[in-house]
Write an enzyme that holds these catalytic residues in place. Structure first.
Site, PDB file in Angstrom:
ATOM      1  N   GLY A  46       0.874  -1.259   0.024  1.00 21.41           N
ATOM      2  CA  GLY A  46      -0.049   0.108  -0.051  1.00 21.41           C
ATOM      3  C   GLY A  46       0.925   1.121   0.145  1.00 21.41           C
ATOM      4  O   GLY A  46       2.075   1.288   0.440  1.00 21.41           O
ATOM      5  N   GLN A  51       3.146   9.886   1.137  1.00 24.80           N
ATOM      6  CA  GLN A  51       4.681   9.192   1.472  1.00 24.80           C
ATOM      7  C   GLN A  51       5.501   9.503   0.144  1.00 24.80           C
ATOM      8  O   GLN A  51       6.517   9.135   0.198  1.00 24.80           O
ATOM      9  CB  GLN A  51       4.290   7.681   1.381  1.00 24.80           C
ATOM     10  CG  GLN A  51       3.512   7.025   2.907  1.00 24.80           C
ATOM     11  CD  GLN A  51       3.535   5.650   2.930  1.00 24.80           C
ATOM     12  OE1 GLN A  51       2.510   5.237   2.070  1.00 24.80           O
ATOM     13  NE2 GLN A  51       4.505   4.923   3.187  1.00 24.80           N
ATOM     14  N   CYS A  95       5.531  -0.871   6.647  1.00 24.99           N
ATOM     15  CA  CYS A  95       5.385   0.751   6.002  1.00 24.99           C
ATOM     16  C   CYS A  95       6.355   1.081   5.206  1.00 24.99           C
ATOM     17  O   CYS A  95       7.799   1.128   5.758  1.00 24.99           O
ATOM     18  CB  CYS A  95       4.803   1.702   7.259  1.00 24.99           C
ATOM     19  SG  CYS A  95       4.451   3.383   6.435  1.00 24.99           S
ATOM     20  N   LEU A  96       6.219   1.614   4.149  1.00 27.73           N
ATOM     21  CA  LEU A  96       7.210   1.831   3.200  1.00 27.73           C
ATOM     22  C   LEU A  96       8.140   2.944   3.729  1.00 27.73           C
ATOM     23  O   LEU A  96       9.186   3.316   3.476  1.00 27.73           O
ATOM     24  CB  LEU A  96       6.869   1.986   1.851  1.00 27.73           C
ATOM     25  CG  LEU A  96       6.198   0.884   0.998  1.00 27.73           C
ATOM     26  CD1 LEU A  96       5.795   1.389  -0.397  1.00 27.73           C
ATOM     27  CD2 LEU A  96       7.496  -0.192   0.734  1.00 27.73           C
ATOM     28  N   HIS A 137      -4.606   1.630   7.788  1.00 26.30           N
ATOM     29  CA  HIS A 137      -3.511   2.008   7.799  1.00 26.30           C
ATOM     30  C   HIS A 137      -3.103   3.066   6.827  1.00 26.30           C
ATOM     31  O   HIS A 137      -2.440   4.092   7.154  1.00 26.30           O
ATOM     32  CB  HIS A 137      -2.314   0.847   7.581  1.00 26.30           C
ATOM     33  CG  HIS A 137      -0.776   1.268   7.561  1.00 26.30           C
ATOM     34  ND1 HIS A 137       0.085   0.712   8.182  1.00 26.30           N
ATOM     35  CD2 HIS A 137      -0.219   1.959   6.482  1.00 26.30           C
ATOM     36  CE1 HIS A 137       1.451   1.217   8.011  1.00 26.30           C
ATOM     37  NE2 HIS A 137       1.064   2.013   6.776  1.00 26.30           N
ATOM     38  N   GLU A 138      -3.645   2.734   5.506  1.00 34.17           N
ATOM     39  CA  GLU A 138      -3.307   3.867   4.620  1.00 34.17           C
ATOM     40  C   GLU A 138      -3.995   5.146   4.767  1.00 34.17           C
ATOM     41  O   GLU A 138      -3.814   6.113   4.328  1.00 34.17           O
ATOM     42  CB  GLU A 138      -3.571   3.201   3.135  1.00 34.17           C
ATOM     43  CG  GLU A 138      -2.790   2.053   2.688  1.00 34.17           C
ATOM     44  CD  GLU A 138      -1.362   2.389   2.892  1.00 34.17           C
ATOM     45  OE1 GLU A 138      -0.772   3.334   2.720  1.00 34.17           O
ATOM     46  OE2 GLU A 138      -0.388   1.289   3.041  1.00 34.17           O
ATOM     47  N   HIS A 141      -2.634   7.654   7.254  1.00 37.70           N
ATOM     48  CA  HIS A 141      -1.645   8.387   6.515  1.00 37.70           C
ATOM     49  C   HIS A 141      -2.034   9.737   6.072  1.00 37.70           C
ATOM     50  O   HIS A 141      -1.580  10.585   6.298  1.00 37.70           O
ATOM     51  CB  HIS A 141      -0.933   7.855   5.428  1.00 37.70           C
ATOM     52  CG  HIS A 141       0.106   6.769   5.481  1.00 37.70           C
ATOM     53  ND1 HIS A 141       1.467   7.291   6.053  1.00 37.70           N
ATOM     54  CD2 HIS A 141       0.403   5.470   5.465  1.00 37.70           C
ATOM     55  CE1 HIS A 141       2.179   6.312   6.007  1.00 37.70           C
ATOM     56  NE2 HIS A 141       1.498   5.194   5.555  1.00 37.70           N
TER      57      HIS A 141
HETATM   58 ZN    ZN Z   1       2.467   3.394   5.869  1.00 34.28          ZN
END
Ligand code: ZN
Length: 182
Positions: A46, A51, A95-96, A137-138, A141
């Site tokens: 995701g 990000q 998480c990236l 989660h996304e 953000h």
């Molecule tokens: Zn993340």
């Protein structure tokens, strides 16, 4: 096709609140495609627009990740969680923006989300288990909330210390994403 650099914690843009998307242009479609490419290249499940340094309400997700990668791609514009179950589930998240770091997070087990596609067409998703967790989660953000915010103090400071080591060579707190050969 373009790849975006992924911002690493504690880049300040990861903490900004994102704004609604109001124009559904071809450029938006291109940005969404580029976010998918960036997510695949970084081997993520995701990616939220903040990000890559864009504080707009846009999320891409590989919902088929558990079974088959790339089998169920989702794009969500201006997503809103309209229902969260009181029942919770604990799954391991990564998480990236926190490469190589994983932690168990407790979240609602079932949710309902309203969003739009790249053409501005509204849709509703009802999700449970992995997908419900990934969506929460996304969507977090977009409010500047990160998965570590759901952890206890001790665990948080451990992760912050690890991130300091990881980001030592990244002065701008960016991780360059390059296309990998298949
Ligand atoms: Zn993340």
């Amino acid at each position: 096709m373009a790849y975006w650099d992924i911002l690493l914690y504690p880049h300040p843009l990861l903490r900004e609140k994102s704004t609604d998307i109001e124009e559904f242009t071809p450029e938006l479609g291109q940005l969404i495609d580029d976010m998918f490419d960036t997510m695949f290249a970084a081997q993520g499940l995701g990616l939220a627009a903040p990000q890559i340094g864009k504080n707009i309400k846009l999320v891409v997700l590989d919902a088929g990740a558990e079974m088959k990668r790339g089998s169920e791609l989702m794009e969500l514009i201006n997503p809103r969680i309209v229902y969260k179950s009181p029942e919770t589930v604990i799954l391991e998240e990564g998480c990236l923006s926190f490469p190589g770091i994983y932690a168990n997070v407790e979240r609602s087990a079932e949710i309902k989300v309203e969003a739009m596609d790249r053409h501005g067409k509204p849709f509703t998703i009802e999700a449970d288990s992995f997908l419900a967790v990934a969506l929460q989660h996304e969507i977090d953000h977009l409010s500047g909330i990160l998965f570590i915010d759901h952890l206890g103090r001790v665990k948080q400071s451990m992760i912050k210390r690890k991130m300091k080591k990881i980001t030592r060579g990244h002065k701008l707190l960016k991780r360059e994403v390059r296309r990998r050969r298949a």
